[in-house]
Design a protein around this motif. Structure first.
Motif, PDB file in Angstrom:
ATOM      1  N   LEU A  17       0.897  -1.158  -0.013  1.00  0.00           N
ATOM      2  CA  LEU A  17      -0.123  -0.055   0.163  1.00  0.00           C
ATOM      3  C   LEU A  17       0.692   1.281  -0.049  1.00  0.00           C
ATOM      4  O   LEU A  17       1.872   1.350   0.531  1.00  0.00           O
ATOM      5  CB  LEU A  17      -0.791   0.060   1.269  1.00  0.00           C
ATOM      6  CG  LEU A  17      -2.126  -0.830   1.351  1.00  0.00           C
ATOM      7  CD1 LEU A  17      -2.901  -0.801   2.570  1.00  0.00           C
ATOM      8  CD2 LEU A  17      -3.026  -0.463   0.203  1.00  0.00           C
ATOM      9  N   ARG A  18       0.287   2.167  -0.675  1.00  0.00           N
ATOM     10  CA  ARG A  18       1.129   3.803  -0.540  1.00  0.00           C
ATOM     11  C   ARG A  18       0.239   4.530   0.210  1.00  0.00           C
ATOM     12  O   ARG A  18      -1.065   4.855  -0.293  1.00  0.00           O
ATOM     13  CB  ARG A  18       1.537   4.138  -1.699  1.00  0.00           C
ATOM     14  CG  ARG A  18       2.578   5.426  -1.785  1.00  0.00           C
ATOM     15  CD  ARG A  18       2.876   5.775  -3.023  1.00  0.00           C
ATOM     16  NE  ARG A  18       2.031   6.574  -3.790  1.00  0.00           N
ATOM     17  CZ  ARG A  18       2.375   7.307  -4.728  1.00  0.00           C
ATOM     18  NH1 ARG A  18       3.464   7.266  -4.926  1.00  0.00           N
ATOM     19  NH2 ARG A  18       1.338   8.021  -5.389  1.00  0.00           N
ATOM     20  N   LEU A  19       0.628   5.123   1.053  1.00  0.00           N
ATOM     21  CA  LEU A  19      -0.196   6.277   1.859  1.00  0.00           C
ATOM     22  C   LEU A  19       0.494   7.778   1.595  1.00  0.00           C
ATOM     23  O   LEU A  19       1.822   7.715   1.233  1.00  0.00           O
ATOM     24  CB  LEU A  19       0.073   6.181   3.324  1.00  0.00           C
ATOM     25  CG  LEU A  19      -0.303   4.828   3.988  1.00  0.00           C
ATOM     26  CD1 LEU A  19      -0.124   4.974   5.518  1.00  0.00           C
ATOM     27  CD2 LEU A  19      -1.589   4.331   3.438  1.00  0.00           C
ATOM     28  N   SER A  20      -0.387   8.620   1.447  1.00  0.00           N
ATOM     29  CA  SER A  20       0.016   9.947   1.089  1.00  0.00           C
ATOM     30  C   SER A  20      -0.270  10.880   2.356  1.00  0.00           C
ATOM     31  O   SER A  20      -1.148  10.782   2.727  1.00  0.00           O
ATOM     32  CB  SER A  20      -0.691  10.423  -0.096  1.00  0.00           C
ATOM     33  OG  SER A  20      -0.521   9.681  -1.449  1.00  0.00           O
ATOM     34  N   CYS A  21       0.516  11.904   2.346  1.00  0.00           N
ATOM     35  CA  CYS A  21       0.417  12.904   3.341  1.00  0.00           C
ATOM     36  C   CYS A  21       0.628  14.419   2.776  1.00  0.00           C
ATOM     37  O   CYS A  21       1.576  14.627   2.368  1.00  0.00           O
ATOM     38  CB  CYS A  21       1.108  12.722   4.577  1.00  0.00           C
ATOM     39  SG  CYS A  21       1.134  14.084   5.704  1.00  0.00           S
ATOM     40  N   ALA A  22      -0.703  15.045   2.421  1.00  0.00           N
ATOM     41  CA  ALA A  22      -0.510  16.381   1.665  1.00  0.00           C
ATOM     42  C   ALA A  22      -0.426  17.296   3.183  1.00  0.00           C
ATOM     43  O   ALA A  22      -1.224  17.518   3.759  1.00  0.00           O
ATOM     44  CB  ALA A  22      -1.687  16.754   0.851  1.00  0.00           C
ATOM     45  N   ALA A  23       0.574  18.048   3.012  1.00  0.00           N
ATOM     46  CA  ALA A  23       0.979  19.203   4.125  1.00  0.00           C
ATOM     47  C   ALA A  23       0.626  20.561   3.490  1.00  0.00           C
ATOM     48  O   ALA A  23       0.859  20.902   2.320  1.00  0.00           O
ATOM     49  CB  ALA A  23       2.437  18.973   4.540  1.00  0.00           C
ATOM     50  N   SER A  24       0.132  21.289   4.373  1.00  0.00           N
ATOM     51  CA  SER A  24      -0.355  22.897   3.822  1.00  0.00           C
ATOM     52  C   SER A  24      -0.164  23.810   4.952  1.00  0.00           C
ATOM     53  O   SER A  24      -0.383  23.287   6.231  1.00  0.00           O
ATOM     54  CB  SER A  24      -1.751  22.956   3.231  1.00  0.00           C
ATOM     55  OG  SER A  24      -2.736  22.656   4.071  1.00  0.00           O
ATOM     56  N   GLY A  25       0.165  24.844   5.041  1.00  0.00           N
ATOM     57  CA  GLY A  25       0.427  25.766   5.893  1.00  0.00           C
ATOM     58  C   GLY A  25       1.619  26.334   6.455  1.00  0.00           C
ATOM     59  O   GLY A  25       1.674  27.135   7.278  1.00  0.00           O
ATOM     60  N   PHE A  26       2.455  25.377   5.908  1.00  0.00           N
ATOM     61  CA  PHE A  26       4.136  25.803   6.467  1.00  0.00           C
ATOM     62  C   PHE A  26       4.739  27.019   5.663  1.00  0.00           C
ATOM     63  O   PHE A  26       4.552  26.908   4.635  1.00  0.00           O
ATOM     64  CB  PHE A  26       4.894  24.576   6.219  1.00  0.00           C
ATOM     65  CG  PHE A  26       4.788  23.521   7.282  1.00  0.00           C
ATOM     66  CD1 PHE A  26       4.138  22.250   7.094  1.00  0.00           C
ATOM     67  CD2 PHE A  26       5.142  23.881   8.445  1.00  0.00           C
ATOM     68  CE1 PHE A  26       3.767  21.202   7.912  1.00  0.00           C
ATOM     69  CE2 PHE A  26       5.047  22.640   9.511  1.00  0.00           C
ATOM     70  CZ  PHE A  26       4.524  21.477   9.344  1.00  0.00           C
ATOM     71  N   ILE A  27       5.168  27.655   6.382  1.00  0.00           N
ATOM     72  CA  ILE A  27       5.615  28.985   5.836  1.00  0.00           C
ATOM     73  C   ILE A  27       7.285  28.784   5.408  1.00  0.00           C
ATOM     74  O   ILE A  27       7.569  29.071   4.310  1.00  0.00           O
ATOM     75  CB  ILE A  27       5.843  30.121   6.917  1.00  0.00           C
ATOM     76  CG1 ILE A  27       4.464  30.556   7.209  1.00  0.00           C
ATOM     77  CG2 ILE A  27       6.527  31.432   6.527  1.00  0.00           C
ATOM     78  CD1 ILE A  27       4.540  31.697   8.402  1.00  0.00           C
ATOM     79  N   SER A  28       7.820  27.878   6.226  1.00  0.00           N
ATOM     80  CA  SER A  28       9.210  27.273   5.642  1.00  0.00           C
ATOM     81  C   SER A  28       9.362  25.989   5.125  1.00  0.00           C
ATOM     82  O   SER A  28       8.339  25.170   5.293  1.00  0.00           O
ATOM     83  CB  SER A  28      10.223  27.391   7.042  1.00  0.00           C
ATOM     84  OG  SER A  28      11.430  26.696   6.753  1.00  0.00           O
ATOM     85  N   GLU A  29      10.191  25.671   4.341  1.00  0.00           N
ATOM     86  CA  GLU A  29      10.400  24.327   4.046  1.00  0.00           C
ATOM     87  C   GLU A  29      10.884  23.383   4.979  1.00  0.00           C
ATOM     88  O   GLU A  29      11.208  22.246   4.704  1.00  0.00           O
ATOM     89  CB  GLU A  29      11.272  24.195   2.738  1.00  0.00           C
ATOM     90  CG  GLU A  29      12.815  24.612   2.830  1.00  0.00           C
ATOM     91  CD  GLU A  29      13.534  24.442   1.629  1.00  0.00           C
ATOM     92  OE1 GLU A  29      13.018  23.863   0.517  1.00  0.00           O
ATOM     93  OE2 GLU A  29      14.728  24.575   1.599  1.00  0.00           O
ATOM     94  N   HIS A  30      11.471  23.995   6.012  1.00  0.00           N
ATOM     95  CA  HIS A  30      12.049  22.941   7.084  1.00  0.00           C
ATOM     96  C   HIS A  30      11.317  22.702   8.386  1.00  0.00           C
ATOM     97  O   HIS A  30      10.866  23.043   8.947  1.00  0.00           O
ATOM     98  CB  HIS A  30      13.304  24.038   7.781  1.00  0.00           C
ATOM     99  CG  HIS A  30      14.116  24.547   6.794  1.00  0.00           C
ATOM    100  ND1 HIS A  30      15.140  23.809   6.135  1.00  0.00           N
ATOM    101  CD2 HIS A  30      14.516  25.671   6.162  1.00  0.00           C
ATOM    102  CE1 HIS A  30      15.987  24.539   5.532  1.00  0.00           C
ATOM    103  NE2 HIS A  30      15.843  25.616   5.479  1.00  0.00           N
ATOM    104  N   TYR A  31      10.716  21.221   7.786  1.00  0.00           N
ATOM    105  CA  TYR A  31      10.070  20.722   8.601  1.00  0.00           C
ATOM    106  C   TYR A  31      10.160  19.133   8.385  1.00  0.00           C
ATOM    107  O   TYR A  31      10.658  18.830   7.663  1.00  0.00           O
ATOM    108  CB  TYR A  31       8.323  21.083   8.693  1.00  0.00           C
ATOM    109  CG  TYR A  31       7.943  20.700   7.234  1.00  0.00           C
ATOM    110  CD1 TYR A  31       7.882  21.871   6.456  1.00  0.00           C
ATOM    111  CD2 TYR A  31       7.208  19.634   6.824  1.00  0.00           C
ATOM    112  CE1 TYR A  31       7.374  21.805   5.146  1.00  0.00           C
ATOM    113  CE2 TYR A  31       6.592  19.464   5.633  1.00  0.00           C
ATOM    114  CZ  TYR A  31       6.783  20.612   4.783  1.00  0.00           C
ATOM    115  OH  TYR A  31       6.072  20.673   3.698  1.00  0.00           O
ATOM    116  N   VAL A  32       9.963  18.322   9.464  1.00  0.00           N
ATOM    117  CA  VAL A  32       9.904  16.825   9.350  1.00  0.00           C
ATOM    118  C   VAL A  32       8.618  16.554   9.445  1.00  0.00           C
ATOM    119  O   VAL A  32       7.555  16.706  10.043  1.00  0.00           O
ATOM    120  CB  VAL A  32      10.859  16.289  10.500  1.00  0.00           C
ATOM    121  CG1 VAL A  32      10.487  14.734  10.595  1.00  0.00           C
ATOM    122  CG2 VAL A  32      12.234  16.623  10.477  1.00  0.00           C
TER     123      VAL A  32
END
Length: 124
Positions: A17-32
């Motif tokens: 299976l492949r799970l996806s996680c769409a992220a929004s709202g971060f100002i910086s590209e630096h996150y884990v």
């Protein structure tokens, strides 16, 4: 910050299976982005994490060689490819994010932002 997961479902042992996680709202590209799972009656455990900025990844021994995290930075989507799935992989899977972490072993309490979770069931 909003995280939206998709891709869970039912699969037979040995399947993928492949799970996806769409992220929004971060100002910086630096996150884990971390991937966690929680089975009934068990603690939430980390199964992978990936740094959005440089792609550094971490996997615990329980899934190493079977699970792979990847990212599409332009689309701000992180994936968890799960192969050779076992019945004991059955759980609700969550993605989580935090801008202050590095891609290393972390506890659920270390993450500030969470998705809604998606069920993965591995059964014959």
């Amino acid at each position: 910050v909003q995280l939206v997961e998709s891709g869970g479902g039912y699969v037979q042992p040995g399947g993928s299976l492949r799970l996806s996680c769409a992220a929004s709202g971060f100002i910086s590209e630096h996150y884990v982005i971390g991937w966690f799972r929680q089975a009934p009656g068990k603690a939430r455990e980390e199964v992978a994490c990936i740094s959005n900025s440089d792609g550094t990844r971490y996997y615990p021994d329980s899934v190493k060689g079977r699970f792979t995290a990847s990212r599409d930075s332009a689309r701000k989507v992180v994936y968890l490819q799960m192969n050779s799935l076992k019945p004991e992989d059955t759980a609700v899977y969550y993605c989580a994010a935090d801008p202050s972490l590095v891609a290393a072993a972390s506890a659920a309490r270390d993450y500030d932002y969470w998705g809604q979770g998606t069920q993965v069931t591995v059964s014959s």
